[in-house]
Design a protein around this motif. Structure first.
Motif, short mmCIF file in Angstrom:
data_model
loop_
_atom_site.label_atom_id
_atom_site.label_comp_id
_atom_site.label_asym_id
_atom_site.label_seq_id
_atom_site.Cartn_x
_atom_site.Cartn_y
_atom_site.Cartn_z
N THR A 147 44.60 37.11 41.57
CA THR A 147 44.00 36.92 40.26
C THR A 147 42.60 36.34 40.35
O THR A 147 42.28 35.63 41.30
CB THR A 147 44.89 36.03 39.35
N GLY A 148 41.78 36.70 39.38
CA GLY A 148 40.45 36.12 39.27
C GLY A 148 39.34 37.04 39.73
O GLY A 148 39.58 38.06 40.38
N PRO A 149 38.12 36.66 39.38
CA PRO A 149 36.96 37.51 39.68
C PRO A 149 36.69 37.71 41.17
O PRO A 149 36.05 38.67 41.54
CB PRO A 149 35.80 36.76 39.01
N PHE A 150 37.21 36.79 42.03
CA PHE A 150 36.95 36.91 43.47
C PHE A 150 37.48 38.23 44.03
O PHE A 150 36.97 38.72 45.05
CB PHE A 150 37.60 35.73 44.20
N LEU A 151 38.47 38.82 43.38
CA LEU A 151 39.03 40.08 43.88
C LEU A 151 37.96 41.19 43.87
O LEU A 151 38.03 42.13 44.67
CB LEU A 151 40.24 40.51 43.06
N LEU A 152 36.98 41.08 42.96
CA LEU A 152 35.95 42.13 42.87
C LEU A 152 35.01 42.13 44.08
O LEU A 152 34.86 43.18 44.71
CB LEU A 152 35.16 41.98 41.56
N PRO A 153 34.36 41.02 44.43
CA PRO A 153 33.51 41.06 45.63
C PRO A 153 34.29 41.37 46.90
O PRO A 153 33.75 42.00 47.82
CB PRO A 153 32.88 39.66 45.69
N VAL A 154 35.55 40.93 46.99
CA VAL A 154 36.35 41.24 48.17
C VAL A 154 36.54 42.76 48.29
O VAL A 154 36.38 43.34 49.37
CB VAL A 154 37.73 40.52 48.10
N THR A 155 36.84 43.39 47.16
CA THR A 155 37.01 44.84 47.17
C THR A 155 35.72 45.53 47.57
O THR A 155 35.72 46.46 48.39
CB THR A 155 37.47 45.31 45.77
N ALA A 156 34.61 45.05 47.01
CA ALA A 156 33.30 45.65 47.35
C ALA A 156 33.02 45.50 48.85
O ALA A 156 32.54 46.43 49.49
CB ALA A 156 32.21 45.00 46.51
N SER A 157 33.33 44.33 49.41
CA SER A 157 33.09 44.11 50.84
C SER A 157 33.96 45.03 51.70
O SER A 157 33.52 45.54 52.73
CB SER A 157 33.38 42.66 51.23
N LEU A 158 35.23 45.19 51.28
CA LEU A 158 36.12 46.07 52.04
C LEU A 158 35.58 47.49 52.06
O LEU A 158 35.57 48.16 53.10
CB LEU A 158 37.53 46.04 51.43
N ILE A 159 35.13 47.96 50.89
CA ILE A 159 34.57 49.31 50.81
C ILE A 159 33.33 49.40 51.72
O ILE A 159 33.17 50.35 52.47
CB ILE A 159 34.21 49.67 49.36
N GLY A 160 32.51 48.37 51.66
CA GLY A 160 31.30 48.33 52.49
C GLY A 160 31.61 48.37 53.97
O GLY A 160 30.84 48.91 54.76
N ALA A 161 32.75 47.80 54.36
CA ALA A 161 33.12 47.78 55.78
C ALA A 161 33.88 49.05 56.19
O ALA A 161 34.33 49.17 57.32
CB ALA A 161 33.96 46.53 56.09
N GLY A 162 34.05 49.97 55.23
CA GLY A 162 34.62 51.26 55.60
C GLY A 162 36.08 51.47 55.22
O GLY A 162 36.67 52.50 55.56
N ALA A 163 36.68 50.51 54.51
CA ALA A 163 38.09 50.67 54.11
C ALA A 163 38.19 51.47 52.83
O ALA A 163 37.23 51.56 52.06
CB ALA A 163 38.74 49.30 53.91
N ARG A 164 39.34 52.06 52.61
CA ARG A 164 39.63 52.66 51.32
C ARG A 164 40.53 51.69 50.57
O ARG A 164 41.64 51.39 51.04
CB ARG A 164 40.33 54.01 51.54
#
Lengths: 457, 85
Positions: A147-164
Protein backbone atom coordinates in the motif's frame (compact mmCIF):
# COMPACT_ATOMS: atom_id res chain seq x y z
CA UNK A 1 36.40 22.78 18.53
CA UNK A 2 32.73 22.75 17.57
CA UNK A 3 31.67 19.40 16.30
CA UNK A 4 28.50 17.38 15.87
CA UNK A 5 27.80 13.81 14.81
CA UNK A 6 25.11 13.03 12.24
CA UNK A 7 23.97 9.41 11.85
CA UNK A 8 22.51 8.57 8.44
CA UNK A 9 23.42 10.14 5.08
CA UNK A 10 19.99 10.11 3.43
CA UNK A 11 18.03 13.28 2.61
CA UNK A 12 17.69 14.27 6.30
CA UNK A 13 21.27 13.50 7.35
CA UNK A 14 22.87 15.19 4.33
CA UNK A 15 20.78 18.33 4.86
CA UNK A 16 21.64 18.35 8.58
CA UNK A 17 25.35 17.97 7.86
CA UNK A 18 25.31 20.74 5.24
CA UNK A 19 23.36 23.10 7.49
CA UNK A 20 25.67 22.62 10.48
CA UNK A 21 28.75 22.90 8.28
CA UNK A 22 27.52 26.21 6.82
CA UNK A 23 27.58 27.57 10.36
CA UNK A 24 31.25 26.65 10.78
CA UNK A 25 30.70 23.47 12.75
CA UNK A 26 32.71 20.33 11.97
CA UNK A 27 30.51 17.36 11.16
CA UNK A 28 31.14 13.62 11.36
CA UNK A 29 28.53 12.11 9.02
CA UNK A 30 28.17 8.36 9.52
CA UNK A 31 26.44 6.01 7.09
CA UNK A 32 26.25 2.30 6.33
CA UNK A 33 26.45 2.81 2.58
CA UNK A 34 29.52 3.36 0.42
CA UNK A 35 28.04 6.51 -1.13
CA UNK A 36 25.90 9.38 0.11
CA UNK A 37 22.14 9.49 -0.47
CA UNK A 38 20.59 6.77 1.70
CA UNK A 39 17.64 4.81 0.32
CA UNK A 40 15.79 7.61 -1.48
CA UNK A 41 18.81 9.01 -3.36
CA UNK A 42 20.45 5.62 -3.74
CA UNK A 43 23.24 5.94 -6.29
CA UNK A 44 24.40 3.44 -8.88
CA UNK A 45 27.09 1.57 -6.95
CA UNK A 46 28.74 0.48 -10.20
CA UNK A 47 29.34 4.06 -11.41
CA UNK A 48 32.52 5.83 -10.29
CA UNK A 49 32.51 8.74 -7.87
CA UNK A 50 29.78 10.29 -5.72
CA UNK A 51 26.99 12.48 -7.11
CA UNK A 52 26.77 14.51 -3.90
CA UNK A 53 29.33 16.98 -2.65
CA UNK A 54 29.26 18.18 0.94
CA UNK A 55 31.24 21.09 2.45
CA UNK A 56 34.88 20.43 3.34
CA UNK A 57 34.24 20.42 7.08
CA UNK A 58 31.98 17.37 6.78
CA UNK A 59 33.81 14.11 7.28
CA UNK A 60 31.79 11.36 5.56
CA UNK A 61 32.44 8.05 7.31
CA UNK A 62 31.15 5.46 4.81
CA UNK A 63 30.62 1.70 5.26
CA UNK A 64 30.13 2.31 8.96
CA UNK A 65 27.74 0.66 11.38
CA UNK A 66 26.76 2.43 14.59
CA UNK A 67 26.36 -0.48 17.00
CA UNK A 68 25.89 1.53 20.18
CA UNK A 69 25.30 5.02 21.49
CA UNK A 70 25.95 5.72 25.14
CA UNK A 71 25.31 8.86 27.13
CA UNK A 72 28.52 10.32 28.61
CA UNK A 73 29.13 13.44 30.65
CA UNK A 74 28.01 16.35 28.47
CA UNK A 75 27.03 14.40 25.37
CA UNK A 76 27.08 11.04 23.72
CA UNK A 77 29.65 8.48 22.63
CA UNK A 78 28.97 6.84 19.29
CA UNK A 79 30.54 3.42 18.66
CA UNK A 80 31.31 2.38 15.08
CA UNK A 81 32.58 -0.58 13.12
CA UNK A 82 33.97 0.49 9.78
CA UNK A 83 34.79 -1.65 6.75
CA UNK A 84 33.41 -4.46 4.54
CA UNK A 85 30.05 -5.57 5.93
CA UNK A 86 30.08 -8.24 8.62
CA UNK A 87 33.68 -9.17 7.91
CA UNK A 88 36.46 -9.68 10.44
CA UNK A 89 38.53 -6.81 9.03
CA UNK A 90 36.29 -3.98 10.19
CA UNK A 91 37.93 -1.56 12.57
CA UNK A 92 36.45 0.21 15.55
CA UNK A 93 36.10 3.88 16.27
CA UNK A 94 34.32 5.85 18.98
CA UNK A 95 33.37 9.48 18.54
CA UNK A 96 32.07 11.79 21.22
CA UNK A 97 30.01 14.87 20.56
CA UNK A 98 27.87 17.27 22.54
CA UNK A 99 25.24 17.36 19.82
CA UNK A 100 23.92 14.49 17.78
CA UNK A 101 21.54 14.44 14.83
CA UNK A 102 19.81 11.10 14.30
CA UNK A 103 18.61 10.59 10.73
CA UNK A 104 18.50 6.81 10.63
CA UNK A 105 15.49 6.57 8.32
CA UNK A 106 13.06 3.72 7.92
CA UNK A 107 12.64 0.37 6.21
CA UNK A 108 9.67 -1.36 4.56
CA UNK A 109 7.04 -3.03 6.63
CA UNK A 110 6.39 -6.48 5.19
CA UNK A 111 3.22 -8.30 6.23
CA UNK A 112 3.37 -12.09 6.37
CA UNK A 113 1.31 -14.31 4.07
CA UNK A 114 1.59 -17.99 3.13
CA UNK A 115 4.74 -18.44 1.05
CA UNK A 116 6.32 -15.08 1.93
CA UNK A 117 9.43 -16.90 3.10
CA UNK A 118 10.07 -18.34 -0.38
CA UNK A 119 13.08 -17.00 -2.27
CA UNK A 120 11.64 -14.62 -4.85
CA UNK A 121 9.55 -12.70 -2.34
CA UNK A 122 11.22 -9.36 -1.65
CA UNK A 123 10.32 -6.14 0.07
CA UNK A 124 9.50 -3.26 -2.24
CA UNK A 125 12.59 -1.52 -0.88
CA UNK A 126 14.75 -4.47 -1.92
CA UNK A 127 13.43 -4.29 -5.47
CA UNK A 128 14.14 -0.56 -5.47
CA UNK A 129 17.64 -0.88 -3.96
CA UNK A 130 18.67 -3.64 -6.36
CA UNK A 131 17.36 -1.77 -9.40
CA UNK A 132 18.82 1.62 -8.51
CA UNK A 133 22.03 0.54 -6.80
CA UNK A 134 22.98 -2.64 -8.62
CA UNK A 135 21.16 -2.39 -11.94
CA UNK A 136 19.45 -5.73 -11.30
CA UNK A 137 15.74 -6.54 -11.55
CA UNK A 138 14.68 -8.99 -8.83
CA UNK A 139 12.75 -11.05 -11.39
CA UNK A 140 11.50 -11.23 -14.97
CA UNK A 141 7.75 -11.31 -14.19
CA UNK A 142 7.15 -9.34 -11.03
CA UNK A 143 4.00 -8.66 -9.00
CA UNK A 144 4.21 -5.55 -6.82
CA UNK A 145 1.92 -5.42 -3.78
CA UNK A 146 1.23 -3.50 -0.62
CA UNK A 147 0.00 0.00 0.00
CA UNK A 148 0.95 3.61 -0.57
CA UNK A 149 2.57 5.78 -3.20
CA UNK A 150 5.97 4.05 -2.81
CA UNK A 151 4.67 1.19 -4.97
CA UNK A 152 4.73 3.55 -7.98
CA UNK A 153 8.46 4.44 -8.04
CA UNK A 154 9.32 0.81 -7.23
CA UNK A 155 7.34 -0.32 -10.26
CA UNK A 156 9.00 2.32 -12.43
CA UNK A 157 12.46 1.20 -11.24
CA UNK A 158 11.66 -2.46 -11.94
CA UNK A 159 10.58 -1.59 -15.47
CA UNK A 160 13.73 0.50 -15.88
CA UNK A 161 15.86 -2.47 -14.82
CA UNK A 162 14.23 -4.66 -17.46
CA UNK A 163 11.51 -6.51 -15.52
CA UNK A 164 7.95 -6.96 -16.66
CA UNK A 165 5.62 -5.88 -13.86
CA UNK A 166 2.57 -8.06 -14.42
CA UNK A 167 0.40 -6.41 -11.76
CA UNK A 168 0.42 -3.83 -8.99
CA UNK A 169 -1.93 -4.71 -6.12
CA UNK A 170 -2.75 -1.71 -3.92
CA UNK A 171 -4.60 -2.76 -0.76
CA UNK A 172 -6.24 0.63 -0.23
CA UNK A 173 -7.79 3.03 -2.73
CA UNK A 174 -5.87 3.87 -5.90
CA UNK A 175 -3.02 6.32 -5.29
CA UNK A 176 -3.77 7.92 -8.63
CA UNK A 177 -7.29 8.85 -7.52
CA UNK A 178 -6.00 10.41 -4.31
CA UNK A 179 -3.32 12.29 -6.23
CA UNK A 180 -5.69 13.81 -8.75
CA UNK A 181 -7.95 15.02 -5.95
CA UNK A 182 -5.89 15.45 -2.76
CA UNK A 183 -7.72 16.94 0.20
CA UNK A 184 -8.18 20.74 -0.02
CA UNK A 185 -5.07 22.68 0.87
CA UNK A 186 -2.77 19.96 -0.45
CA UNK A 187 -3.66 20.42 -4.08
CA UNK A 188 -0.66 21.48 -6.10
CA UNK A 189 1.87 20.09 -3.63
CA UNK A 190 5.09 19.35 -5.53
CA UNK A 191 5.24 15.72 -4.44
CA UNK A 192 2.04 14.91 -6.32
CA UNK A 193 3.71 15.95 -9.58
CA UNK A 194 6.53 13.47 -9.06
CA UNK A 195 4.08 10.67 -8.30
CA UNK A 196 1.86 11.55 -11.24
CA UNK A 197 4.89 11.07 -13.50
CA UNK A 198 5.40 7.56 -12.06
CA UNK A 199 1.70 6.83 -12.56
CA UNK A 200 2.00 7.96 -16.18
CA UNK A 201 4.98 5.63 -16.67
CA UNK A 202 2.88 2.71 -15.39
CA UNK A 203 0.09 3.58 -17.81
CA UNK A 204 2.57 3.84 -20.68
CA UNK A 205 3.85 0.32 -19.97
CA UNK A 206 0.28 -0.94 -19.55
CA UNK A 207 0.91 -2.24 -16.04
CA UNK A 208 -2.40 -3.40 -14.51
CA UNK A 209 -2.89 -1.41 -11.32
CA UNK A 210 -5.62 -2.77 -9.05
CA UNK A 211 -6.87 -1.10 -5.91
CA UNK A 212 -8.34 -2.92 -2.88
CA UNK A 213 -6.31 -6.01 -3.82
CA UNK A 214 -3.40 -7.88 -2.27
CA UNK A 215 -1.04 -10.77 -2.82
CA UNK A 216 -2.40 -13.19 -0.22
CA UNK A 217 -0.24 -16.18 -1.11
CA UNK A 218 2.97 -17.05 -2.96
CA UNK A 219 3.29 -20.53 -4.44
CA UNK A 220 6.35 -22.61 -5.26
CA UNK A 221 8.52 -25.36 -3.82
CA UNK A 222 11.93 -23.73 -3.46
CA UNK A 223 11.25 -20.47 -5.28
CA UNK A 224 8.22 -18.37 -6.21
CA UNK A 225 6.39 -19.67 -9.28
CA UNK A 226 3.03 -17.93 -8.94
CA UNK A 227 0.97 -15.83 -6.57
CA UNK A 228 -2.66 -15.52 -5.57
CA UNK A 229 -4.11 -12.02 -5.71
CA UNK A 230 -7.52 -11.37 -4.15
CA UNK A 231 -9.87 -8.43 -3.79
CA UNK A 232 -10.10 -7.07 -0.25
CA UNK A 233 -13.07 -5.76 1.64
CA UNK A 234 -12.95 -2.53 3.64
CA UNK A 235 -10.96 -4.20 6.43
CA UNK A 236 -8.61 -6.13 4.13
CA UNK A 237 -10.37 -9.46 4.45
CA UNK A 238 -10.07 -11.30 1.12
CA UNK A 239 -13.40 -11.40 -0.71
CA UNK A 240 -14.22 -15.10 -1.34
CA UNK A 241 -14.33 -16.04 -4.99
CA UNK A 242 -12.11 -13.15 -6.17
CA UNK A 243 -8.83 -15.07 -5.97
CA UNK A 244 -6.75 -15.08 -9.15
CA UNK A 245 -3.57 -17.06 -9.75
CA UNK A 246 -0.83 -15.11 -11.55
CA UNK A 247 2.41 -16.58 -12.84
CA UNK A 248 5.37 -14.65 -11.50
CA UNK A 249 8.96 -15.35 -10.52
CA UNK A 250 9.16 -12.48 -8.06
CA UNK A 251 6.96 -10.51 -5.67
CA UNK A 252 7.84 -7.13 -4.16
CA UNK A 253 5.72 -6.09 -1.18
CA UNK A 254 5.67 -3.00 1.00
CA UNK A 255 3.08 -1.91 3.54
CA UNK A 256 4.45 1.44 4.61
CA UNK A 257 7.58 1.95 6.67
CA UNK A 258 9.00 1.31 10.13
CA UNK A 259 11.45 3.86 11.56
CA UNK A 260 14.89 2.71 12.77
CA UNK A 261 14.36 3.71 16.39
CA UNK A 262 17.05 1.83 18.30
CA UNK A 263 19.67 4.61 18.38
CA UNK A 264 17.06 7.18 19.42
CA UNK A 265 15.97 4.86 22.24
CA UNK A 266 19.60 4.30 23.26
CA UNK A 267 19.99 8.09 23.46
CA UNK A 268 16.85 8.12 25.67
CA UNK A 269 14.68 10.09 23.28
CA UNK A 270 10.97 9.99 24.02
CA UNK A 271 8.98 7.97 21.49
CA UNK A 272 5.21 8.22 21.06
CA UNK A 273 3.03 6.16 18.73
CA UNK A 274 6.12 4.66 17.14
CA UNK A 275 7.96 7.89 16.31
CA UNK A 276 10.50 10.17 18.01
CA UNK A 277 8.89 13.23 19.56
CA UNK A 278 10.54 16.49 18.44
CA UNK A 279 10.03 20.21 19.04
CA UNK A 280 10.06 22.98 16.42
CA UNK A 281 13.89 22.83 16.32
CA UNK A 282 13.81 19.01 15.78
CA UNK A 283 15.10 18.65 19.35
CA UNK A 284 14.19 15.40 21.11
CA UNK A 285 13.51 14.98 24.84
CA UNK A 286 17.23 14.17 25.27
CA UNK A 287 19.33 17.37 25.53
CA UNK A 288 21.70 17.73 22.57
CA UNK A 289 19.97 15.01 20.54
CA UNK A 290 18.07 16.05 17.43
CA UNK A 291 16.08 13.83 15.08
CA UNK A 292 15.08 14.35 11.46
CA UNK A 293 13.39 12.45 8.66
CA UNK A 294 11.37 9.25 8.93
CA UNK A 295 12.30 8.83 12.61
CA UNK A 296 9.86 11.59 13.46
CA UNK A 297 7.08 10.41 11.11
CA UNK A 298 6.87 8.90 7.63
CA UNK A 299 6.86 11.85 5.25
CA UNK A 300 9.22 11.28 2.34
CA UNK A 301 12.44 12.83 1.12
CA UNK A 302 11.44 16.49 0.76
CA UNK A 303 10.12 16.71 4.32
CA UNK A 304 13.13 14.76 5.59
CA UNK A 305 15.53 17.23 3.96
CA UNK A 306 13.68 20.20 5.47
CA UNK A 307 13.71 18.60 8.91
CA UNK A 308 17.40 17.84 8.43
CA UNK A 309 18.19 21.46 7.65
CA UNK A 310 16.39 22.57 10.83
CA UNK A 311 18.06 19.86 12.94
CA UNK A 312 21.53 20.67 11.60
CA UNK A 313 21.14 24.37 12.35
CA UNK A 314 19.78 23.63 15.83
CA UNK A 315 22.63 21.22 16.58
CA UNK A 316 25.14 23.86 15.43
CA UNK A 317 23.53 26.36 17.76
CA UNK A 318 23.60 23.84 20.58
CA UNK A 319 27.40 23.58 20.31
CA UNK A 320 27.76 27.37 20.33
CA UNK A 321 27.61 28.54 16.69
CA UNK A 322 25.77 31.78 15.87
CA UNK A 323 22.64 30.60 14.10
CA UNK A 324 19.55 32.42 12.87
CA UNK A 325 16.39 30.33 13.00
CA UNK A 326 16.00 28.62 9.58
CA UNK A 327 12.48 30.00 9.12
CA UNK A 328 11.97 28.89 5.52
CA UNK A 329 12.92 25.30 6.28
CA UNK A 330 10.71 25.38 9.37
CA UNK A 331 7.75 26.51 7.24
CA UNK A 332 8.45 23.70 4.76
CA UNK A 333 8.46 21.24 7.66
CA UNK A 334 5.04 22.41 8.79
CA UNK A 335 3.41 22.12 5.36
CA UNK A 336 5.21 18.85 4.64
CA UNK A 337 3.83 17.30 7.80
CA UNK A 338 0.28 18.21 6.79
CA UNK A 339 0.76 16.44 3.48
CA UNK A 340 2.35 13.43 5.18
CA UNK A 341 -0.46 13.16 7.72
CA UNK A 342 -3.11 13.17 4.97
CA UNK A 343 -1.18 10.59 2.95
CA UNK A 344 -0.60 8.29 5.93
CA UNK A 345 -4.28 8.50 6.85
CA UNK A 346 -5.20 7.46 3.30
CA UNK A 347 -2.88 4.40 3.34
CA UNK A 348 -3.31 2.60 6.67
CA UNK A 349 -2.60 -1.09 7.35
CA UNK A 350 -5.92 -2.73 8.26
CA UNK A 351 -6.34 -5.82 10.46
CA UNK A 352 -7.79 -8.15 7.79
CA UNK A 353 -4.21 -9.15 6.87
CA UNK A 354 -4.20 -11.48 9.87
CA UNK A 355 -6.72 -13.62 8.02
CA UNK A 356 -4.28 -14.17 5.13
CA UNK A 357 -2.17 -16.36 7.43
CA UNK A 358 -2.58 -20.09 7.91
CA UNK A 359 -1.49 -22.04 11.00
CA UNK A 360 1.82 -23.04 9.40
CA UNK A 361 2.62 -19.57 8.00
CA UNK A 362 5.94 -18.29 9.32
CA UNK A 363 5.50 -15.05 11.29
CA UNK A 364 9.12 -14.66 12.48
CA UNK A 365 11.47 -15.42 9.60
CA UNK A 366 14.69 -15.61 11.68
CA UNK A 367 13.48 -18.08 14.29
CA UNK A 368 10.97 -19.80 11.98
CA UNK A 369 8.05 -19.27 14.36
CA UNK A 370 4.69 -20.14 12.83
CA UNK A 371 1.40 -18.43 13.53
CA UNK A 372 0.16 -21.52 15.40
CA UNK A 373 3.30 -21.62 17.58
CA UNK A 374 2.95 -17.93 18.37
CA UNK A 375 -0.69 -18.29 19.38
CA UNK A 376 0.09 -21.43 21.41
CA UNK A 377 2.79 -19.59 23.35
CA UNK A 378 0.51 -16.63 23.98
CA UNK A 379 -2.37 -18.88 25.08
CA UNK A 380 -0.29 -21.00 27.45
CA UNK A 381 1.77 -18.26 29.09
CA UNK A 382 1.16 -14.88 30.56
CA UNK A 383 2.20 -12.44 27.86
CA UNK A 384 1.86 -8.82 28.82
CA UNK A 385 4.51 -7.08 26.78
CA UNK A 386 7.11 -7.50 24.06
CA UNK A 387 9.76 -8.95 26.38
CA UNK A 388 7.61 -11.82 27.57
CA UNK A 389 6.23 -12.32 24.06
CA UNK A 390 9.77 -12.79 22.71
CA UNK A 391 10.77 -15.15 25.51
CA UNK A 392 7.72 -17.44 25.31
CA UNK A 393 7.41 -17.57 21.52
CA UNK A 394 10.96 -17.01 20.24
CA UNK A 395 9.63 -14.46 17.77
CA UNK A 396 11.95 -11.47 17.51
CA UNK A 397 14.93 -13.21 19.12
CA UNK A 398 16.83 -13.73 15.86
CA UNK A 399 19.49 -11.77 14.02
CA UNK A 400 17.14 -9.10 12.65
CA UNK A 401 16.34 -8.25 16.29
CA UNK A 402 12.61 -8.13 15.61
CA UNK A 403 12.89 -5.54 12.86
CA UNK A 404 10.88 -7.58 10.36
CA UNK A 405 8.39 -9.40 12.61
CA UNK A 406 8.07 -6.97 15.52
CA UNK A 407 5.02 -4.94 14.61
CA UNK A 408 3.30 -7.96 13.03
CA UNK A 409 3.68 -10.38 15.94
CA UNK A 410 2.83 -7.63 18.43
CA UNK A 411 -0.38 -7.03 16.51
CA UNK A 412 -1.15 -10.76 16.36
CA UNK A 413 -0.50 -11.17 20.09
CA UNK A 414 -2.28 -7.97 21.05
CA UNK A 415 0.65 -6.25 22.78
CA UNK A 416 2.24 -2.83 22.23
CA UNK A 417 5.07 -3.11 19.65
CA UNK A 418 7.17 -0.29 21.13
CA UNK A 419 9.52 -2.59 23.06
CA UNK A 420 10.75 -4.28 19.90
CA UNK A 421 12.89 -1.28 18.99
CA UNK A 422 14.92 -1.49 22.22
CA UNK A 423 18.24 -2.86 20.98
CA UNK A 424 21.16 -2.01 23.30
CA UNK A 425 23.47 -3.52 20.65
CA UNK A 426 21.96 -1.60 17.73
CA UNK A 427 23.32 -3.92 15.06
CA UNK A 428 24.69 -7.46 15.35
CA UNK A 429 28.49 -7.49 15.63
CA UNK A 430 30.90 -10.36 16.25
CA UNK A 431 32.11 -11.22 19.75
CA UNK A 432 35.72 -10.38 18.86
CA UNK A 433 34.60 -6.94 17.74
CA UNK A 434 32.78 -6.38 21.00
CA UNK A 435 35.90 -7.40 22.92
CA UNK A 436 38.20 -5.08 20.98
CA UNK A 437 39.32 -1.91 22.67
CA UNK A 438 38.63 1.26 20.73
CA UNK A 439 40.26 4.64 21.31
CA UNK A 440 37.85 7.48 22.03
CA UNK A 441 38.40 10.46 19.75
CA UNK A 442 38.29 14.01 21.06
CA UNK A 443 36.47 13.32 24.30
CA UNK A 444 34.10 16.05 25.31
CA UNK A 445 35.71 18.74 27.43
CA UNK A 446 33.80 18.27 30.67
CA UNK A 447 34.27 21.88 31.75
CA UNK A 448 32.95 23.26 28.46
CA UNK A 449 30.05 20.87 28.45
CA UNK A 450 29.11 21.95 31.95
CA UNK A 451 27.46 25.06 30.55
CA UNK A 452 23.72 24.87 30.35
CA UNK A 453 22.79 25.17 26.71
CA UNK A 454 19.50 24.91 24.98
CA UNK A 455 18.00 25.72 21.65
CA UNK A 456 14.82 27.69 21.49
CA UNK A 457 13.33 29.10 18.36
CA UNK B 1 37.28 -9.10 -11.35
CA UNK B 2 36.26 -12.67 -10.60
CA UNK B 3 34.70 -14.28 -7.57
CA UNK B 4 33.89 -17.89 -6.75
CA UNK B 5 30.40 -19.06 -5.86
CA UNK B 6 30.41 -22.64 -4.56
CA UNK B 7 33.53 -23.21 -6.66
CA UNK B 8 32.13 -21.72 -9.87
CA UNK B 9 33.80 -18.63 -11.30
CA UNK B 10 31.56 -15.55 -11.71
CA UNK B 11 32.46 -12.24 -13.36
CA UNK B 12 31.94 -9.28 -11.05
CA UNK B 13 32.26 -5.52 -11.24
CA UNK B 14 33.61 -2.91 -8.86
CA UNK B 15 30.78 -1.78 -6.57
CA UNK B 16 28.63 -4.89 -6.92
CA UNK B 17 27.39 -6.54 -3.77
CA UNK B 18 27.40 -10.30 -3.29
CA UNK B 19 23.61 -10.23 -3.73
CA UNK B 20 23.97 -8.10 -6.87
CA UNK B 21 26.39 -10.61 -8.42
CA UNK B 22 24.28 -13.65 -7.51
CA UNK B 23 20.89 -12.21 -8.56
CA UNK B 24 22.35 -11.00 -11.87
CA UNK B 25 23.38 -14.61 -12.47
CA UNK B 26 19.88 -15.85 -11.66
CA UNK B 27 20.82 -17.35 -8.28
CA UNK B 28 17.81 -16.82 -5.99
CA UNK B 29 18.85 -18.53 -2.74
CA UNK B 30 22.17 -19.14 -1.01
CA UNK B 31 21.34 -20.17 2.52
CA UNK B 32 19.23 -22.75 4.34
CA UNK B 33 17.54 -22.05 7.65
CA UNK B 34 18.68 -23.59 10.94
CA UNK B 35 15.32 -25.14 11.77
CA UNK B 36 13.49 -26.47 8.72
CA UNK B 37 16.42 -26.23 6.29
CA UNK B 38 14.39 -23.99 4.02
CA UNK B 39 16.10 -21.98 1.25
CA UNK B 40 16.52 -18.24 1.71
CA UNK B 41 18.03 -15.45 -0.37
CA UNK B 42 17.59 -11.71 -0.54
CA UNK B 43 14.56 -10.23 1.22
CA UNK B 44 14.89 -6.62 2.46
CA UNK B 45 17.91 -5.68 0.36
CA UNK B 46 19.02 -2.91 2.73
CA UNK B 47 20.73 -4.74 5.57
CA UNK B 48 17.80 -4.96 7.96
CA UNK B 49 16.46 -8.54 7.80
CA UNK B 50 19.62 -10.73 7.91
CA UNK B 51 17.93 -13.26 5.62
CA UNK B 52 20.56 -13.10 2.85
CA UNK B 53 23.40 -14.50 4.97
CA UNK B 54 26.23 -16.14 3.07
CA UNK B 55 29.72 -17.47 3.75
CA UNK B 56 32.47 -15.19 2.39
CA UNK B 57 36.11 -16.31 2.62
CA UNK B 58 35.32 -18.77 5.39
CA UNK B 59 33.30 -16.33 7.48
CA UNK B 60 29.59 -17.19 7.80
CA UNK B 61 26.69 -14.81 8.52
CA UNK B 62 27.75 -12.09 6.08
CA UNK B 63 24.84 -10.08 4.64
CA UNK B 64 25.01 -10.56 0.87
CA UNK B 65 23.13 -7.29 0.27
CA UNK B 66 25.65 -5.25 2.24
CA UNK B 67 28.95 -6.91 1.36
CA UNK B 68 30.70 -5.39 -1.65
CA UNK B 69 32.70 -8.02 -3.54
CA UNK B 70 36.50 -8.00 -3.80
CA UNK B 71 38.49 -9.78 -6.48
CA UNK B 72 38.91 -13.46 -5.65
CA UNK B 73 36.22 -13.60 -2.93
CA UNK B 74 35.30 -17.19 -2.10
CA UNK B 75 31.52 -17.09 -1.67
CA UNK B 76 29.74 -20.21 -0.44
CA UNK B 77 26.20 -21.28 0.30
CA UNK B 78 25.55 -21.30 4.03
CA UNK B 79 23.86 -24.36 5.49
CA UNK B 80 22.01 -23.88 8.76
CA UNK B 81 24.14 -22.40 11.52
CA UNK B 82 27.82 -22.41 10.59
CA UNK B 83 30.95 -21.62 12.57
CA UNK B 84 33.86 -19.68 11.02
CA UNK B 85 36.40 -21.98 9.37
Amino acid sequence: MRRIVVVGAGPAGMAAAAAAARHGVDVVLIDAGAKLGGQYHRQDALAPGDAFVLPGNVEHVADATVWAIEPVDGGHRVHLRIGPADGPRRHGRAVEARALVLATGAYDRALPFPGWDLPGVFTAGAAQALAKGQGVAVGDRVVVGGTGPFLLPVTASLIGAGARVVEVAEANAAVTGWLSDPPGALAGWSKTGELMRFAAALARHRVPYRSRSAVIEAHGIDVVESVTVARLDGLWNPVPGTERRIEADAVAVGFGFTPQLELALAARCRVEDGFVVVDAAQGTSAPGVFAAGELTGIGGAALAASEGEVAGAAAAKFVGAAVEPPLKAMARVRSGRKFAAALNAAYPVLPGWQGWLRDDTIVCRCEEVTKAALYRAVDERDVEAVRSLKLVSGAGLGLCQGRVCGRNVAELAGVDAAGFAKRPIASPIRLAELAEEEPVESPIDAEESGRALGVEY
Amino acid sequence: MRVLFDGEEFEAEEGQTVAGVLLAKGVRSWRTTRGAGRPRGLFCGIGVCFDCLVNVNGVPDVRACQRVVADGDDIRTQTGAELPS
